[in-house]
Design an enzyme around this catalytic site. Structure first.
Site, PDB file in Angstrom:
ATOM      1  N   HIS A  63     -12.855  19.150  -9.263  1.00 28.83           N
ATOM      2  CA  HIS A  63     -13.248  17.724  -9.245  1.00 28.83           C
ATOM      3  C   HIS A  63     -13.151  17.143 -10.645  1.00 28.83           C
ATOM      4  CE1 HIS A  63     -17.479  17.927 -10.818  1.00 28.83           C
ATOM      5  NE2 HIS A  63     -17.584  19.061 -10.153  1.00 28.83           N
ATOM      6  N   ASP A 175     -17.994  20.664 -16.723  1.00 29.64           N
ATOM      7  CA  ASP A 175     -18.251  20.508 -15.291  1.00 29.64           C
ATOM      8  C   ASP A 175     -17.716  19.133 -14.874  1.00 29.64           C
ATOM      9  OD1 ASP A 175     -19.222  20.400 -12.698  1.00 29.64           O
ATOM     10  OD2 ASP A 175     -21.336  20.273 -13.279  1.00 29.64           O
ATOM     11  N   GLU A 208     -17.243  14.133  -6.729  1.00 34.70           N
ATOM     12  CA  GLU A 208     -17.990  15.313  -6.279  1.00 34.70           C
ATOM     13  C   GLU A 208     -19.461  15.220  -6.627  1.00 34.70           C
ATOM     14  OE1 GLU A 208     -19.710  19.455  -6.695  1.00 34.70           O
ATOM     15  OE2 GLU A 208     -19.528  17.835  -8.166  1.00 34.70           O
ATOM     16  N   GLU A 209     -19.783  14.666  -7.778  1.00 33.33           N
ATOM     17  CA  GLU A 209     -21.167  14.644  -8.235  1.00 33.33           C
ATOM     18  C   GLU A 209     -22.059  13.718  -7.414  1.00 33.33           C
ATOM     19  OE1 GLU A 209     -22.374  16.665 -10.300  1.00 33.33           O
ATOM     20  OE2 GLU A 209     -20.726  17.389 -11.547  1.00 33.33           O
ATOM     21  N   ASP A 231     -14.877  25.537  -9.400  1.00 35.80           N
ATOM     22  CA  ASP A 231     -15.972  24.798 -10.033  1.00 35.80           C
ATOM     23  C   ASP A 231     -16.587  25.696 -11.092  1.00 35.80           C
ATOM     24  OD1 ASP A 231     -18.072  22.864 -10.482  1.00 35.80           O
ATOM     25  OD2 ASP A 231     -17.823  22.194  -8.417  1.00 35.80           O
ATOM     26  N   HIS A 318     -24.648  20.427 -17.030  1.00 43.13           N
ATOM     27  CA  HIS A 318     -25.103  19.033 -17.026  1.00 43.13           C
ATOM     28  C   HIS A 318     -25.785  18.669 -18.349  1.00 43.13           C
ATOM     29  CE1 HIS A 318     -24.869  17.825 -12.514  1.00 43.13           C
ATOM     30  NE2 HIS A 318     -23.824  18.540 -12.895  1.00 43.13           N
TER      31      HIS A 318
END
Length: 351
Positions: A63, A175, A208-209, A231, A318
């Protein structure tokens, strides 16, 4: 190992969920060197390496979005008030520099809150919430701020990649620009080796998030025979992580193959065999329910798509200092490429 140029461009291109145009452009430019590139109205990109026969098609999916911030109010003093795009630990945002994407270009700002000196004792012990934070772009007043920034403009933390010892790097947006880069590399390796029996697609999906939106639409429109979702996952050699809960996935151990209730068992076994027989390091994780990745959209698309997940160990997820070891990225791409090239035309996934 130095940070590959394409990966550097991917992680430094701002692209929160729904606003992924900049990193998507980087992905498309890199893919065009070896594949046929197409993209859709949701912003997802497909790079096709044509197959050499009648083998199964494989979509290798990362993603392209990252977590970010979105402005929902500009007050009369010129401060921007925001909410998160994706999942944030608000304490990470305090004191960060950010770049706000506006129609006139990028604008610098900082995330501020009430100084600790002015807080009551009880408030000092509390974790800040997003509603307590604001972005200061140095505007003289609200009118000046509104001339620069509009409601709905997004922001990301302003953080350049930094090289550390042992082939390790830190950056925001690993990410999941790492997943997109692995997808590109796996497809490039297949192309360089003369192709696989079926088409191999490097795919960069959006949103995606927040919704799995790009995965849902691409799984439906592309309809691959197999999907390998790439991922990041939690590196377990970080303080405070219990390997009894997450398994052992340390830096330097390669990609992580997910095995579980929503993963196709034959896809897992083929990935496992490719790693073992090609001498490519990997570890295995287990999931009893959803994976929290785009695989949750792919495996139930249409009549079902046999799906596997290969993850890259990551520390400090994150945050603006997400850390990765580059040989894990390389080994994840090599394993997926080996898997794709070993697929037989007569494979049958019915069970």
């Amino acid at each position: 190992m130095s940070l590959p140029e394409t990966l550097h461009k991917l992680v430094t291109a701002a692209g929160p969920s729904g606003y992924e145009q900049a990193p998507a452009a980087v992905f498309r430019e890199a893919a065009a060197a070896f594949a046929e590139v197409s993209y859709d109205s949701v912003g997802s990109t497909v790079a096709r390496v044509p197959g050499t026969g009648d083998g199964p098609s494989v979509a290798v999916v990362g993603h392209i979005d990252e977590i970010g911030l979105i402005v929902h109010h500009i007050d009369d003093d010129g401060y921007l008030w925001f909410t998160g795009v994706g999942g944030w630990d608000p304490i990470i945002l305090v004191g960060q520099r950010v770049e706000v994407a506006t129609r006139a270009g990028r604008i610098a700002g900082v995330v501020g809150k009430k100084p600790i000196h002015l807080m009551r004792d009880d408030d000092r012990k509390k974790v800040p919430q997003l509603k307590d934070l604001h972005i200061d772009i140095g505007a003289a007043d609200g009118d000046a701020a509104r001339r620069l920034v509009r409601i709905g403009d997004v922001a990301v933390i302003d953080a350049e990649p930094v090289e550390l010892p042992n082939g390790r790097y830190v950056s925001r947006s690993f990410d999941n620009r790492l997943g997109c880069y692995v997808a590109l590399e796996a497809a490039r390796l297949v192309s360089e080796a003369g192709g696989a029996t079926g088409d191999v697609f490097a795919v960069a999906v959006t949103q995606e998030e927040i919704t799995f939106g790009g995965a849902r639409t691409t799984a439906y429109s592309l309809e691959p025979d197999i999907a390998i979702v790439v991922d990041v996952t939690f590196a377990t050699d970080q303080p405070g992580i219990d390997e009894k809960e997450l398994g052992k996935h340390r830096f330097g151990s390669g990609g992580v193959l997910n095995r579980g209730s929503t993963m196709d068992p034959q896809v897992f076994e083929l990935l496992h065999a490719a790693g073992e027989e090609e001498g490519i390091p990997f570890t295995v994780s287990a999931s009893a329910r959803a994976t929290g990745t785009d695989a949750d959209a792919f495996h139930i698309s249409r009549g079902g798509i046999p799906t596997g997940v290969v993850s890259v160990p990551l520390r400090y997820m994150h945050s603006p200092v997400e850390m990765v070891q580059l040989d894990d990225v390389d080994n994840a791409a090599r394993l997926i490429a080996a898997f794709a090239r070993r697929l037989r035309p007569d494979i049958d996934f019915k069970r």
